[in-house]
Motif scaffolding. Structure first.
Motif, PDB file in Angstrom:
ATOM      1  N   GLU A   1      -5.779   7.376   4.652  1.00 31.60           N
ATOM      2  CA  GLU A   1      -5.488   7.534   3.238  1.00 31.60           C
ATOM      3  C   GLU A   1      -4.494   6.478   2.763  1.00 31.60           C
ATOM      4  O   GLU A   1      -3.330   6.500   3.175  1.00 31.60           O
ATOM      5  N   TYR A   2      -4.985   5.591   1.925  1.00 27.44           N
ATOM      6  CA  TYR A   2      -4.104   4.576   1.347  1.00 27.44           C
ATOM      7  C   TYR A   2      -4.646   4.154  -0.006  1.00 27.44           C
ATOM      8  O   TYR A   2      -5.835   4.281  -0.288  1.00 27.44           O
ATOM      9  N   SER A   3      -3.745   3.665  -0.842  1.00 29.35           N
ATOM     10  CA  SER A   3      -4.140   3.180  -2.160  1.00 29.35           C
ATOM     11  C   SER A   3      -3.272   1.983  -2.503  1.00 29.35           C
ATOM     12  O   SER A   3      -2.224   1.756  -1.896  1.00 29.35           O
TER      13      SER A   3
ATOM     14  N   GLU B   1      -3.177  -2.316  -3.748  1.00 24.89           N
ATOM     15  CA  GLU B   1      -3.789  -3.599  -3.398  1.00 24.89           C
ATOM     16  C   GLU B   1      -3.042  -4.206  -2.223  1.00 24.89           C
ATOM     17  O   GLU B   1      -1.812  -4.321  -2.249  1.00 24.89           O
TER      18      GLU B   1
ATOM     19  N   LEU C   1       0.820  -1.214   0.000  1.00 24.05           N
ATOM     20  CA  LEU C   1       0.000   0.000   0.000  1.00 24.05           C
ATOM     21  C   LEU C   1       0.852   1.261   0.000  1.00 24.05           C
ATOM     22  O   LEU C   1       1.912   1.322   0.631  1.00 24.05           O
ATOM     23  N   TYR C   2       0.349   2.256  -0.718  1.00 26.89           N
ATOM     24  CA  TYR C   2       0.892   3.601  -0.666  1.00 26.89           C
ATOM     25  C   TYR C   2       0.025   4.379   0.311  1.00 26.89           C
ATOM     26  O   TYR C   2      -1.206   4.293   0.244  1.00 26.89           O
TER      27      TYR C   2
END
Length: 146
Positions: free
Chosen positions: A106-108, A110, A69-70
Motif C-alpha cells: 500500500e503506497y500512494s 509519485e 511516497l506515503y
C-alpha cells in the motif's frame, strides 16, 4: 539535528546502538522498490529513529523523505540485531544497527528521488537484484520474500 549526531558529540567514535526501520515497498508484480543511494549502491528506503518515534513512525517518515511516497499498512517482517550488524564507517564512527524491516503493498504519491539521499528509485524482481545491493538489504529481501 539528528539524534545520533547529538550523541556523537559526547561519545566520539565509540559504538552506539542505533535503531531504525527499512521498508520493502512492493508493486502489483511483487517487485521491490530499491533506492540507489549513490551511483551503483542500492538499498531499501529507511533510516534511523528520532526521539519519540516508533519503528513504524520512522518507516513512514523515512519512506516519505527518500521516495516521496506515503505508505499504508505495514507488516513487520523481522527485527535484525547483533554482531552481524556492527558497522564501522569510513570516518571511524562505529555502531550496532537494530533494524525493524517491514513490507507493504500500500503506497500512494509519485516516486521521486530527492537527489540527496536517493540518486534514483526503481522496482526490481526479488530474484534479480542489482549487483550493487548492500549485503544486509539483500538478506532482508530474501528473508521476507523468498
Amino acid at each position: 539535528m539528528e539524534y545520533y549526531k547529538q550523541l556523537r558529540k559526547y561519545v566520539g567514535h565509540q559504538p552506539l546502538i542505533l535503531p531504525g526501520s527499512n521498508v520493502l515497498i512492493l508493486n502489483d508484480k511483487g517487485q521491490v522498490l530499491l533506492q540507489e543511494r549513490e551511483p551503483g549502491i542500492f538499498g531499501l528506503p529507511g533510516g534511523l529513529m528520532e526521539l519519540g518515534e516508533s519503528f513504524e513512525d520512522t518507516a513512514r517518515r523515512e519512506v516519505l523523505e527518500e521516495t516521496g511516497l506515503y505508505i499504508g499498512a505495514l507488516q513487520l517482517c523481522q527485527v535484525y540485531s547483533g554482531p552481524d550488524y556492527y558497522v564501522e564507517n569510513s570516518n571511524g564512527d562505529t555502531f550496532y544497527s537494530v533494524s525493524a524491516v517491514y513490507k507493504t503493498f500500500e503506497y500512494s504519491g509519485e516516486i521521486l528521488a530527492d537527489g540527496v539521499e536517493s540518486v534514483s528509485l526503481q522496482f526490481f524482481s526479488p530474484t534479480k537484484l542489482p549487483d550493487g545491493i548492500m549485503v544486509s538489504y539483500r538478506k532482508f529481501i530474501e528473508d521476507a520474500l523468498l
